[in-house]
Each structure stands twice: as C-alpha cells, then as structure tokens.
Scaffold this active site. Structure first.
Site, PDB file in Angstrom:
ATOM      1  NE  ARG A   1       4.537   3.882  -5.198  1.00 18.37           N
ATOM      2  CZ  ARG A   1       3.981   3.868  -3.987  1.00 18.37           C
ATOM      3  NH1 ARG A   1       4.565   4.438  -2.953  1.00 18.37           N
ATOM      4  NH2 ARG A   1       2.822   3.245  -3.798  1.00 18.37           N
ATOM      5  CG  ASP A   2       5.106   0.672  -1.336  1.00 12.62           C
ATOM      6  OD1 ASP A   2       5.731   1.467  -0.619  1.00 12.62           O
ATOM      7  OD2 ASP A   2       4.176  -0.030  -0.904  1.00 12.62           O
TER       8      ASP A   2
ATOM      9  CG  HIS B   1      -0.824  -1.603  -0.281  1.00 13.54           C
ATOM     10  ND1 HIS B   1      -0.232  -1.195  -1.456  1.00 13.54           N
ATOM     11  CD2 HIS B   1       0.167  -1.626   0.634  1.00 13.54           C
ATOM     12  CE1 HIS B   1       1.060  -0.989  -1.253  1.00 13.54           C
ATOM     13  NE2 HIS B   1       1.321  -1.243   0.026  1.00 13.54           N
TER      14      HIS B   1
ATOM     15  CB  CYS C   1       5.568   3.152   5.190  1.00 13.46           C
ATOM     16  SG  CYS C   1       4.958   4.850   5.167  1.00 13.46           S
TER      17      CYS C   1
ATOM     18  CG  ASN D   1       4.682  -3.369   0.281  1.00 10.39           C
ATOM     19  OD1 ASN D   1       3.698  -2.776   0.675  1.00 10.39           O
ATOM     20  ND2 ASN D   1       5.755  -2.737  -0.175  1.00 10.39           N
TER      21      ASN D   1
END
Length: 312
Positions: free
Chosen positions: A26-27, A218, A251, A260
């Site tokens: 997802r991210d 996170h 992001c 990440n």
C-alpha cells in the site's frame, strides 16, 4: 538467496517479540510512477505472507483520482482470499469504508495528520474537520466488528511548519484513541526524528493515558535515523513497527519524504537483538529482489543489497 544472519546478542529492556506491520503493497506502491499490474500486487502480498509477515497492508480505498496507483482495490482484494495474514486496508471516509465492507475486509486504517498544513494538503480539511470526518467511519467499522488503526502523520516534523510541538501530537493521538482506534501509528513522515524526540513523545503520550501497548511507529529513513528511532521506541515499550519490504515508498503529498524503513533492515536488527518476528529473512529478501525486478530498479534496502550481493 544467501541465508546470512547476524549473531544474536540480546539487549536488556526490549520486547521478546515485535509485530511487523508490512506496508509495502500500500504505502510503497502508491508512490510508483507506473501502475503495477494487479496480478503482480497480489503475488507480492502472497510472497510477503509466505515469508512470515503476519500483517500485510494490502491496498487503499482512497478515490482513484488521488491515488491512481491503487485504483484496482476492488479487483485486487478478492485475489487475496486465503492469504495467511491480516490484510488491513486504508479507508479515507465512509465511502471508502463501504467499499471495504463490500469486499469483506476485516481491518481498516484511517489517516490523520498532526499538523494543519499537512491536513490541508492531504485531506483538504483542518485537523479537527478531518477528525470529525473519521468519527462516523471509525464508529461504523467498530459496529461491524472491524479492527481500526489510526495513522498519524507529521508527528515529528512538517515540511511547511517545521518541528511539531509534542503537545500537538498528543492531542490528536488522544482524539483518535478516544474515537475507538485499536492501534495508533505514529508517523515520522519526512524522517526528521531523533531518538530523544521519540522518547519524549512516547513519555508524553503515556502520561496522557495512551500507553505504548496501543502504539506503533512508522519511521522514514530520510536522514538515516529510522533504525535508531525504532530502537528508542522499543526501549519505551512499543511492540509494533511499520516497515516496507525493500524500502519502497514515501509520501505523495510531502515531496521531502523519502523511503520507509526497509523491512529487511528492521528484521536484521531485530534478529541480532534476539527479538522474534516470525519472518524468514532469506525469503523476504528474495521477495524484495523479485519486486525490484518488476519495478525495473534495485532495492534501496541495504540488507537486500548486502545479502543479494553475497549470493551473486
């Protein structure tokens, strides 16, 4: 793939086990310039689960206009039937919740901001307006027996506002907790946190009645601090860490946000500390090498590069 593992040397004051909340599908993939085929996404999720990751965030039910890379959520989610992992999905509002419920999702996440600037950029609302929007979504999800995670972005720094006051983060985190979110993930969206800052925020949250047991962290690795910040959080009692296989992601609304924390880098550190994760590092590394081939570029994860280099 090589089976190289670090020497295990446990350290005091750390949890015996850490749950890794894998966010790569997802991210990670939401930031890709080219849309990844649905079948590849489904295979990615399956491989991650087969590598021992018990929680794999599968997709997002945000409107395709905003995140076109995940516009295939309705097509993807049924392909994941039988995957041996928890498969949470991100929902922005009640419409997103309706879509998730229709497909049988059992866990959702909402995505809030600790700062006004990012709330405007990401949600086109003030912080309080966004919280008001989430409240009926969270309430309905709970009524349907779903687990709800609350993401909180910009907990340590904001590209428009700079350093974020701890009390500001505590207020929004507590609002999500009071709303009924089972778990709250504290996001260092632009990667500016340092260990002392992490410890200060976690202490303030504990004092406000939000214990470490309800928290996840996170971290982004913009300044190379993600692992040191994670270790600081573990020493404060946090037992859930978000990470992205191969270090995928950033992001879309904060251009200064780089990747990440790589799941492989996290697993290497945790293995070395004698902390159980249930993850097979060799299988996970092979999965990230495979996905890097699908994307046409090498993985940014240092551990993936080191282990795959040994193999070659």
């Amino acid at each position: 793939m090589t089976t190289g593992l670090p020497m295990r040397v446990p350290a005091p004051g750390l949890p015996a086990r850490v749950r890794i909340h894998e966010v790569g599908p997802r991210d990670g993939l939401q930031n890709e310039k080219n849309v990844v085929p649905t079948a590849v996404k489904a295979e990615f999720v399956r491989r991650l689960a087969d590598a021992g990751l018990g929680t794999v965030e599968a997709t997002s039910f945000v409107h395709p206009k905003w995140v076109p890379q995940l516009a295939d959520a309705e097509e993807l989610f049924p392909l994941l039937a039988g995957v041996p992992a928890r498969l949470p999905v991100l929902v922005p509002n009640e419409r997103g919740l309706d879509r998730a419920l229709a497909l049988g999702a059992r866990e959702i996440a909402v995505f809030a901001s600790a700062t006004e600037s990012f709330a405007r950029a990401n949600l086109n609302r003030t912080v309080d307006e966004a919280l008001a929007m989430f409240r009926p979504t969270v309430t309905r999800a709970i009524e349907h027996g779903l687990k709800v995670r609350g993401y909180l972005s910009m907990c340590f720094g904001d590209p428009w506002e700079g350093a974020v006051p701890v009390e500001q983060v505590v207020r929004v985190t507590k609002a999500l907790a009071d709303m009924g979110c089972d778990e709250l993930s504290l996001g260092d969206t632009i990667g500016v946190a340092t260990p002392g800052h992490v410890e200060q925020l976690l202490a303030a949250l504990a004092e406000a009645g939000v214990p470490a047991s309800r928290l996840a962290v996170h971290f982004h690795d913009t300044y190379g601090q993600a692992l040191s910040n994670t270790l600081a959080a573990l020493r404060c009692g946090v037992g859930t860490v978000d990470a992205s296989a191969g270090g995928l992601g950033g992001c879309p609304y904060a251009k200064s946000a780089t990747g990440n924390l790589a799941t492989e880098d996290l697993v290497w550190m945790l293995d070395g500390l004698g902390i159980e994760t249930g993850v097979d590092l060799a299988a996970l590394t092979a999965t990230s090498v495979w996905m890097a081939d699908q994307l046409g570029r090498p993985s940014p994860s240092r551990t993936v590069r080191a282990l795959s280099h040994k193999e070659s």
